[in-house]
Structures are given as C-alpha cells and as structure tokens.
Motif scaffolding. Structure first.
Motif, PDB file in Angstrom:
ATOM      1  N   ALA A   1      73.823  -7.045  31.203  1.00 45.10           N
ATOM      2  CA  ALA A   1      73.308  -5.922  30.426  1.00 45.10           C
ATOM      3  C   ALA A   1      72.999  -4.768  31.371  1.00 45.10           C
ATOM      4  O   ALA A   1      72.299  -4.945  32.371  1.00 45.10           O
ATOM      5  CB  ALA A   1      72.056  -6.339  29.664  1.00 45.10           C
ATOM      6  N   ILE A   2      73.524  -3.590  31.064  1.00 47.77           N
ATOM      7  CA  ILE A   2      73.334  -2.407  31.907  1.00 47.77           C
ATOM      8  C   ILE A   2      72.617  -1.330  31.100  1.00 47.77           C
ATOM      9  O   ILE A   2      73.028  -0.995  29.988  1.00 47.77           O
ATOM     10  CB  ILE A   2      74.674  -1.857  32.418  1.00 47.77           C
ATOM     11  N   GLY A   3      71.538  -0.774  31.685  1.00 47.65           N
ATOM     12  CA  GLY A   3      70.840   0.369  31.111  1.00 47.65           C
ATOM     13  C   GLY A   3      70.984   1.547  32.046  1.00 47.65           C
ATOM     14  O   GLY A   3      70.676   1.440  33.235  1.00 47.65           O
ATOM     15  N   ILE A   4      71.459   2.689  31.535  1.00 43.86           N
ATOM     16  CA  ILE A   4      71.801   3.817  32.397  1.00 43.86           C
ATOM     17  C   ILE A   4      71.679   5.125  31.624  1.00 43.86           C
ATOM     18  O   ILE A   4      71.801   5.154  30.401  1.00 43.86           O
ATOM     19  CB  ILE A   4      73.237   3.611  32.947  1.00 43.86           C
TER      20      ILE A   4
ATOM     21  N   TRP B   1      67.564 -14.052  23.705  1.00 45.61           N
ATOM     22  CA  TRP B   1      68.655 -14.925  23.287  1.00 45.61           C
ATOM     23  C   TRP B   1      69.441 -15.554  24.440  1.00 45.61           C
ATOM     24  O   TRP B   1      70.035 -16.614  24.277  1.00 45.61           O
ATOM     25  CB  TRP B   1      69.610 -14.156  22.376  1.00 45.61           C
ATOM     26  N   TYR B   2      69.457 -14.902  25.593  1.00 46.46           N
ATOM     27  CA  TYR B   2      70.203 -15.450  26.729  1.00 46.46           C
ATOM     28  C   TYR B   2      69.285 -16.105  27.768  1.00 46.46           C
ATOM     29  O   TYR B   2      69.747 -16.919  28.569  1.00 46.46           O
ATOM     30  CB  TYR B   2      71.023 -14.359  27.423  1.00 46.46           C
ATOM     31  N   GLY B   3      68.005 -15.724  27.785  1.00 46.02           N
ATOM     32  CA  GLY B   3      67.078 -16.314  28.737  1.00 46.02           C
ATOM     33  C   GLY B   3      67.500 -16.130  30.175  1.00 46.02           C
ATOM     34  O   GLY B   3      67.803 -15.024  30.614  1.00 46.02           O
ATOM     35  N   GLU B   4      67.559 -17.237  30.929  1.00 51.02           N
ATOM     36  CA  GLU B   4      67.898 -17.161  32.350  1.00 51.02           C
ATOM     37  C   GLU B   4      69.393 -16.974  32.594  1.00 51.02           C
ATOM     38  O   GLU B   4      69.816 -16.683  33.718  1.00 51.02           O
ATOM     39  CB  GLU B   4      67.438 -18.430  33.067  1.00 51.02           C
ATOM     40  N   ASN B   5      70.180 -17.103  31.551  1.00 52.09           N
ATOM     41  CA  ASN B   5      71.640 -17.004  31.702  1.00 52.09           C
ATOM     42  C   ASN B   5      72.132 -15.570  31.514  1.00 52.09           C
ATOM     43  O   ASN B   5      73.050 -15.304  30.727  1.00 52.09           O
ATOM     44  CB  ASN B   5      72.339 -17.928  30.699  1.00 52.09           C
ATOM     45  N   ALA B   6      71.510 -14.646  32.236  1.00 52.38           N
ATOM     46  CA  ALA B   6      71.852 -13.230  32.078  1.00 52.38           C
ATOM     47  C   ALA B   6      71.532 -12.470  33.357  1.00 52.38           C
ATOM     48  O   ALA B   6      70.724 -12.901  34.181  1.00 52.38           O
ATOM     49  CB  ALA B   6      71.101 -12.618  30.900  1.00 52.38           C
ATOM     50  N   THR B   7      72.179 -11.321  33.505  1.00 52.93           N
ATOM     51  CA  THR B   7      71.873 -10.383  34.585  1.00 52.93           C
ATOM     52  C   THR B   7      71.592  -9.023  33.962  1.00 52.93           C
ATOM     53  O   THR B   7      72.369  -8.546  33.125  1.00 52.93           O
ATOM     54  CB  THR B   7      73.048 -10.253  35.571  1.00 52.93           C
ATOM     55  N   GLY B   8      70.474  -8.415  34.344  1.00 51.43           N
ATOM     56  CA  GLY B   8      70.135  -7.081  33.857  1.00 51.43           C
ATOM     57  C   GLY B   8      70.197  -6.091  35.005  1.00 51.43           C
ATOM     58  O   GLY B   8      69.682  -6.356  36.094  1.00 51.43           O
ATOM     59  N   ILE B   9      70.832  -4.940  34.771  1.00 51.27           N
ATOM     60  CA  ILE B   9      70.967  -3.910  35.804  1.00 51.27           C
ATOM     61  C   ILE B   9      70.462  -2.586  35.250  1.00 51.27           C
ATOM     62  O   ILE B   9      70.975  -2.103  34.233  1.00 51.27           O
ATOM     63  CB  ILE B   9      72.428  -3.750  36.264  1.00 51.27           C
ATOM     64  N   ILE B  10      69.463  -2.007  35.902  1.00 54.08           N
ATOM     65  CA  ILE B  10      68.951  -0.692  35.487  1.00 54.08           C
ATOM     66  C   ILE B  10      69.407   0.335  36.514  1.00 54.08           C
ATOM     67  O   ILE B  10      69.264   0.133  37.720  1.00 54.08           O
ATOM     68  CB  ILE B  10      67.415  -0.717  35.316  1.00 54.08           C
ATOM     69  N   MET B  11      69.958   1.440  36.000  1.00 58.33           N
ATOM     70  CA  MET B  11      70.637   2.373  36.889  1.00 58.33           C
ATOM     71  C   MET B  11      70.135   3.799  36.703  1.00 58.33           C
ATOM     72  O   MET B  11      69.150   4.042  36.017  1.00 58.33           O
ATOM     73  CB  MET B  11      72.149   2.276  36.671  1.00 58.33           C
ATOM     74  N   THR B  12      70.817   4.735  37.322  1.00 61.32           N
ATOM     75  CA  THR B  12      70.403   6.132  37.393  1.00 61.32           C
ATOM     76  C   THR B  12      69.968   6.690  36.034  1.00 61.32           C
ATOM     77  O   THR B  12      70.619   6.438  35.014  1.00 61.32           O
ATOM     78  CB  THR B  12      71.546   6.994  37.974  1.00 61.32           C
ATOM     79  N   GLY B  13      68.879   7.436  36.017  1.00 61.99           N
ATOM     80  CA  GLY B  13      68.420   8.030  34.773  1.00 61.99           C
ATOM     81  C   GLY B  13      66.995   8.533  34.842  1.00 61.99           C
ATOM     82  O   GLY B  13      66.196   8.053  35.644  1.00 61.99           O
ATOM     83  N   MET B  14      66.669   9.496  33.993  1.00 64.24           N
ATOM     84  CA  MET B  14      65.323  10.028  33.886  1.00 64.24           C
ATOM     85  C   MET B  14      64.476   9.117  33.024  1.00 64.24           C
ATOM     86  O   MET B  14      64.972   8.431  32.145  1.00 64.24           O
ATOM     87  CB  MET B  14      65.338  11.424  33.243  1.00 64.24           C
ATOM     88  N   GLY B  15      63.191   9.142  33.260  1.00 62.49           N
ATOM     89  CA  GLY B  15      62.261   8.486  32.354  1.00 62.49           C
ATOM     90  C   GLY B  15      61.959   7.046  32.714  1.00 62.49           C
ATOM     91  O   GLY B  15      62.181   6.577  33.823  1.00 62.49           O
ATOM     92  N   CYS B  16      61.443   6.328  31.719  1.00 61.26           N
ATOM     93  CA  CYS B  16      60.963   4.957  31.942  1.00 61.26           C
ATOM     94  C   CYS B  16      61.682   3.935  31.077  1.00 61.26           C
ATOM     95  O   CYS B  16      61.330   2.754  31.083  1.00 61.26           O
ATOM     96  CB  CYS B  16      59.465   4.888  31.669  1.00 61.26           C
ATOM     97  N   ASP B  17      62.690   4.348  30.313  1.00 60.89           N
ATOM     98  CA  ASP B  17      63.359   3.420  29.409  1.00 60.89           C
ATOM     99  C   ASP B  17      63.997   2.270  30.184  1.00 60.89           C
ATOM    100  O   ASP B  17      64.653   2.484  31.204  1.00 60.89           O
ATOM    101  CB  ASP B  17      64.436   4.157  28.599  1.00 60.89           C
ATOM    102  N   GLY B  18      63.804   1.064  29.696  1.00 64.04           N
ATOM    103  CA  GLY B  18      64.416  -0.111  30.290  1.00 64.04           C
ATOM    104  C   GLY B  18      63.489  -0.956  31.144  1.00 64.04           C
ATOM    105  O   GLY B  18      63.727  -2.145  31.337  1.00 64.04           O
ATOM    106  N   ALA B  19      62.410  -0.354  31.661  1.00 60.00           N
ATOM    107  CA  ALA B  19      61.527  -1.084  32.584  1.00 60.00           C
ATOM    108  C   ALA B  19      60.858  -2.278  31.901  1.00 60.00           C
ATOM    109  O   ALA B  19      60.831  -3.384  32.461  1.00 60.00           O
ATOM    110  CB  ALA B  19      60.477  -0.138  33.161  1.00 60.00           C
ATOM    111  N   ASN B  20      60.313  -2.080  30.709  1.00 65.39           N
ATOM    112  CA  ASN B  20      59.625  -3.175  30.016  1.00 65.39           C
ATOM    113  C   ASN B  20      60.588  -4.287  29.604  1.00 65.39           C
ATOM    114  O   ASN B  20      60.292  -5.470  29.746  1.00 65.39           O
ATOM    115  CB  ASN B  20      58.883  -2.643  28.788  1.00 65.39           C
ATOM    116  N   GLY B  21      61.746  -3.895  29.103  1.00 64.15           N
ATOM    117  CA  GLY B  21      62.734  -4.887  28.696  1.00 64.15           C
ATOM    118  C   GLY B  21      63.268  -5.674  29.880  1.00 64.15           C
ATOM    119  O   GLY B  21      63.501  -6.885  29.789  1.00 64.15           O
TER     120      GLY B  21
END
Length: 356
Positions: free
Chosen positions: A174-177, A286-306
């Motif tokens: 999952a990528i948030g950008i 739904w995926y638990g430990e079987n996932a990779t999350g990547i947070i990338m370039t962007g303004m603000g705070c969206d994605g940090a809590n998730g």
C-alpha cells in the motif's frame, strides 16, 4: 524575499492569484506576465524563485515554457494552474514529469474562489518555505520518539535481507503519496522487474479526472497493468490499483479473497478524499502482518495514523527519505508518530522491491 512570476493570459486570473499571494506573511516581489514571451524576458532579468503557469497561452503553451524557464534557471520552482478537465489532467501530468513540482486547480465557479486562494497559499508556502513550514502547523522537533524512530530505521536498513524477506511475505503493498508523487510513481513502476507479482494499492491525492489520466499514463510508460480501482473487484497479483479521485479506497476479505471497496459516502479525512489513512487502516485490518506500507512525498499529515495501525499489526512500514522527497511533510509526521520502521530513498525502495 522571494520573486514570484504569474504567467496567464487572463488578466482576471492574474489578479486573483496576485490577490491570494498577498496573504503570504513574507515580503515578496510578484511579477505578472500575460504571455510566455514576457515571462521569458522577466526570467532573464530576475532570479525567479517560483512561477505559476497556465497552459493555454499565446505564442507557446505552458509545457514549452517550463523548458525555457528551467533552462534559464534550473532552481526555479513551478506550479501549474490547471483546470478540472481530462485534457488538462494529461497536460498537468506531463508538466509534473517535465519539472513542475505541483499544480493548483482553477476555480470553476465563484463559490470556489476562497478554497482556491487557501489551497494556493498553502502550496506556495510549502514550495517556497518548506524548511520553515511543517505539516499543518506541526513544529519541527527532535523529540526522543523521533530520534528513537530514526535510529531504528537506520538499524533496520542495514539489514537489507530482513527488509527483502518482510516484503516477500507481503500479500499487498500500500502506497500513500501526494505532492511530487506522479514522477516518483512513474520511476518506481517503470523500474520494477517484469515478474513482480505483489499487488500494489496507491492513494495519490488528486481530483477525479486526474486519477484516471494518471493510471493511463503509468500503464503506458511502465507497460504494466495499472488501472483506476473499481468497487468490488478482486485484488489480483501483478496489478497496480490507483485510488479514484473523490472516493476513498479500502479493501475487505471475503471467503479468503481480497476485494476493492470504494467508499463514496465517507467524508474527507485530513482534508483528503481519497485518504492514505483510510487505505492504510483497511490494509491493517484485513492483511495484518502480511503487508507493506510505504508513505511518500507529500504535504500534511495524511497516512501517519493508518501507517501506525499497520505497524501495530506487524506489517512492514517504510517512509521515503527527506532527501528524495519534494515535500517531506507526510513521511516526517509518520516518523514522528513512531509509525515507520525503515527510511529509504526512492532508489533503495526500488532495489528492495526488485530483490523480492
């Protein structure tokens, strides 16, 4: 003091933008050019820090103007002033690929003027003064939590094989950008090995017409299956799903299989729809430990809590490094919250993915 150049053949739009820029607290010099030839002349006379550029103009379009301005001064930062239309979305993506750092959407009616001015001010502040501005007012700090997280990230990064193994166990990435995102996504997807099979879910902050254009562009340049996500479709290996603008992207598990869910009736989260937090939280559930999350370039705070939820469930969490970000807002907030295990450049992220 910064020098800002407004380039638009509409005197009305020039006036609106110039009026909005008066909201900057710093003293700045603002130039107005009603066509690209005037803009080039001013750029040759003065060191322009930021240019706000329209596309449809006499003599040459905004894309060609970017090339001229970058040749005169490679350090000039550029914001495209774009319309909501599908053709404008394609043009804006090309502008971002050619060196524009971001875009601002023109108001389509008088009710949108105030929102336009607010968004314009926020983006200009980040582009020009990002060393002095942080995510939605968060102050820079060297807290114990932040320092500990950075040390952990560096320690984990040294064990590259551990990172590769944890990504290999993932059933989804999952990528948030946000700001600066499209060129980064293009670089990653065009660099992935041909047999990379882990499905990728992407939330890129963009309006509706832009996300479809983004998916089409990424599919074309990467020669991979990149598509705008559809409600209730099965998450398939090897497919890259782009969240639709104006709709939250989530997943759910039914009878052992994973499906896309588009949440239209949920309000904006962190001023965004789609929101990275919604995607990351859903993946954590739904995926638990079987996932990779990547947070990338962007303004603000969206994605940090998730992303923090993903980490608590045992997923691998990665943040893009400051040096490789256009804006280090979203990754920094995630790091400060203790949501990040590894801090990597775009090149290192690609290397890790290609060793899976």
């Amino acid at each position: 003091m910064k020098r800002i150049l407004i380039v638009d053949d509409s005197e009305l739009m020039c006036g609106i933008i110039k009026g909005a820029l008066r909201g900057l607290e710093e003293d700045n010099v603002i130039f107005v050019a009603t066509n690209p030839l005037i803009a080039i002349r001013k750029a040759n006379l003065f060191k322009i820090d930021l240019a706000l550029i329209d596309y449809e103009m006499p003599y040459m379009n905004g894309i060609l103007l970017i090339d001229y301005l970058k040749e005169i001064n490679p350090l000039t930062k550029i914001l495209m002033v774009s319309a909501y239309t599908q053709p404008s979305a394609q043009i804006t993506l090309e502008a971002l690929n050619r060196g524009a750092v971001d875009y601002i959407l023109k108001p389509s009616n008088t009710e949108e003027f105030n929102e336009f001015k607010k968004d314009l001010l926020e983006k200009v502040k980040y582009v020009l003064f990002q060393n002095g501005y942080t995510s939605y007012g968060l102050k820079k700090k060297d807290s114990t939590q932040s320092t500990t997280t950075k040390n952990l990230a560096l320690q984990l990064y040294k064990d590259k094989s551990l990172l590769v193994e944890r990504v290999r166990r993932s059933k989804v990435i999952a990528i948030g950008i946000s700001t600066g995102g499209p060129p980064v996504l293009e670089k990653i997807f065009t660099s992935l090995k041909k047999d990379f099979s882990i499905p990728i879910l992407v939330v890129q902050h963009m309006p509706p017409t832009f996300t479809k254009a983004l998916a089409e562009r990424l599919s074309k340049v990467s020669q991979r299956q990149v598509k705008e996500a559809e409600d209730r479709e099965k998450v398939e290996n090897g497919v890259i799903y782009i969240a639709r603008g104006g709709v939250h992207l989530a997943v759910e598990k039914i009878l052992g299989k994973y499906y896309i869910r588009l949440l239209d009736n949920v309000e904006k989260v962190n001023s965004h729809k789609p929101s990275c937090d919604i995607l990351f939280s859903s993946v954590a559930e739904w995926y638990g430990e079987n996932a990779t999350g990547i947070i990338m370039t962007g303004m603000g705070c969206d994605g940090a809590n998730g992303l923090l939820e993903m980490k608590k469930q045992g997923a691998l969490t990665i943040a893009q490094s400051k040096e490789s970000c256009v804006v280090f807002g979203m990754p920094r907030v995630a790091i400060e919250k203790g949501a990040v295990e590894a801090v990597l450049s775009v090149e290192d992220i690609i290397k890790i993915l290609n060793e899976v």
